[in-house]
Design an enzyme around this catalytic site. Structure first.
Site, PDB file in Angstrom:
ATOM      1  N   HIS A   1       0.831  -1.193   0.000  1.00  0.00           N
ATOM      2  CA  HIS A   1       0.000   0.000   0.000  1.00  0.00           C
ATOM      3  C   HIS A   1       0.873   1.254   0.000  1.00  0.00           C
ATOM      4  O   HIS A   1       2.056   1.213   0.360  1.00  0.00           O
ATOM      5  CB  HIS A   1      -0.918   0.002   1.221  1.00  0.00           C
ATOM      6  CG  HIS A   1      -1.977  -1.047   1.177  1.00  0.00           C
ATOM      7  ND1 HIS A   1      -2.896  -1.209   2.184  1.00  0.00           N
ATOM      8  CD2 HIS A   1      -2.280  -1.987   0.253  1.00  0.00           C
ATOM      9  CE1 HIS A   1      -3.724  -2.195   1.889  1.00  0.00           C
ATOM     10  NE2 HIS A   1      -3.360  -2.695   0.719  1.00  0.00           N
TER      11      HIS A   1
ATOM     12  N   GLU B   1       0.847   3.932   1.904  1.00  0.00           N
ATOM     13  CA  GLU B   1       1.333   4.424   3.196  1.00  0.00           C
ATOM     14  C   GLU B   1       2.604   3.716   3.642  1.00  0.00           C
ATOM     15  O   GLU B   1       3.557   4.369   4.077  1.00  0.00           O
ATOM     16  CB  GLU B   1       0.251   4.252   4.279  1.00  0.00           C
ATOM     17  CG  GLU B   1      -1.018   5.037   4.027  1.00  0.00           C
ATOM     18  CD  GLU B   1      -2.085   4.250   3.276  1.00  0.00           C
ATOM     19  OE1 GLU B   1      -3.281   4.532   3.481  1.00  0.00           O
ATOM     20  OE2 GLU B   1      -1.734   3.350   2.474  1.00  0.00           O
TER      21      GLU B   1
ATOM     22  N   CYS C   1      -6.204   1.895   5.738  1.00  0.00           N
ATOM     23  CA  CYS C   1      -6.942   0.684   6.091  1.00  0.00           C
ATOM     24  C   CYS C   1      -6.789   0.352   7.567  1.00  0.00           C
ATOM     25  O   CYS C   1      -5.814   0.733   8.204  1.00  0.00           O
ATOM     26  CB  CYS C   1      -6.529  -0.491   5.209  1.00  0.00           C
ATOM     27  SG  CYS C   1      -4.809  -1.002   5.374  1.00  0.00           S
TER      28      CYS C   1
ATOM     29  N   CYS D   1      -2.669  -0.169   7.554  1.00  0.00           N
ATOM     30  CA  CYS D   1      -1.861   1.028   7.312  1.00  0.00           C
ATOM     31  C   CYS D   1      -2.031   2.041   8.440  1.00  0.00           C
ATOM     32  O   CYS D   1      -1.089   2.765   8.761  1.00  0.00           O
ATOM     33  CB  CYS D   1      -2.222   1.651   5.972  1.00  0.00           C
ATOM     34  SG  CYS D   1      -1.664   0.660   4.568  1.00  0.00           S
TER      35      CYS D   1
END
Length: 141
Positions: A44, A46, A69, A78
């Protein structure tokens, strides 16, 4: 947020099954980390931006095009990664309607003492994620 949206835009159509999310970390007026969701949906945005920033992420502001998330899937949440990195502020363009998140990431960040702002450039983020968002539209067959 302009930079985070540009990062997200660069991954549209490449990150399925996840939406393309952009994350930019800023500290003392300088970008210290920036990324988008990787091709194929992981890692992801982040976690990639945090890896780029390293220890400098402590006290930074994260600009994220979709709420971080808050559930464990293939990777950990995240929101938890941002908390562990010690960011002080998170600016979120769009709340994630996925029932596994849907405000949970924001709640975790705030519970950890992180200032969270939502809605900055929301319409642009929403337009970019229309295919992802359609999965959660009511009355959709």
């Amino acid at each position: 947020m302009d930079a985070a949206l540009a990062w997200a835009r660069s991954g549209v159509g490449l990150t399925a099954p996840n939406p393309s999310v952009g994350c930019v970390l800023v500290k003392d007026g300088q970008v210290i980390g920036a990324a988008r969701t990787a091709d194929g949906g992981r890692p992801h945005a982040e976690t990639q931006a945090l890896a780029m920033a390293g220890e400098a992420a402590h006290g930074a502001t994260a600009y994220v095009t979709l709420e971080p998330c808050a559930h464990t899937g293939v990777t950990g949440p995240c929101a938890d990664a941002l908390i562990a990195a010690g960011i002080s502020r998170c600016v979120v363009a769009l709340v994630d309607p996925d029932p596994r998140v849907d405000g949970g990431g924001i709640t975790r960040l705030r519970a950890s003492g992180i200032t969270v702002e939502t809605g900055l450039r929301e319409e642009e983020a929403r337009a970019m994620k229309s295919e992802f968002l359609s999965r959660f539209a009511p009355l959709r067959p």
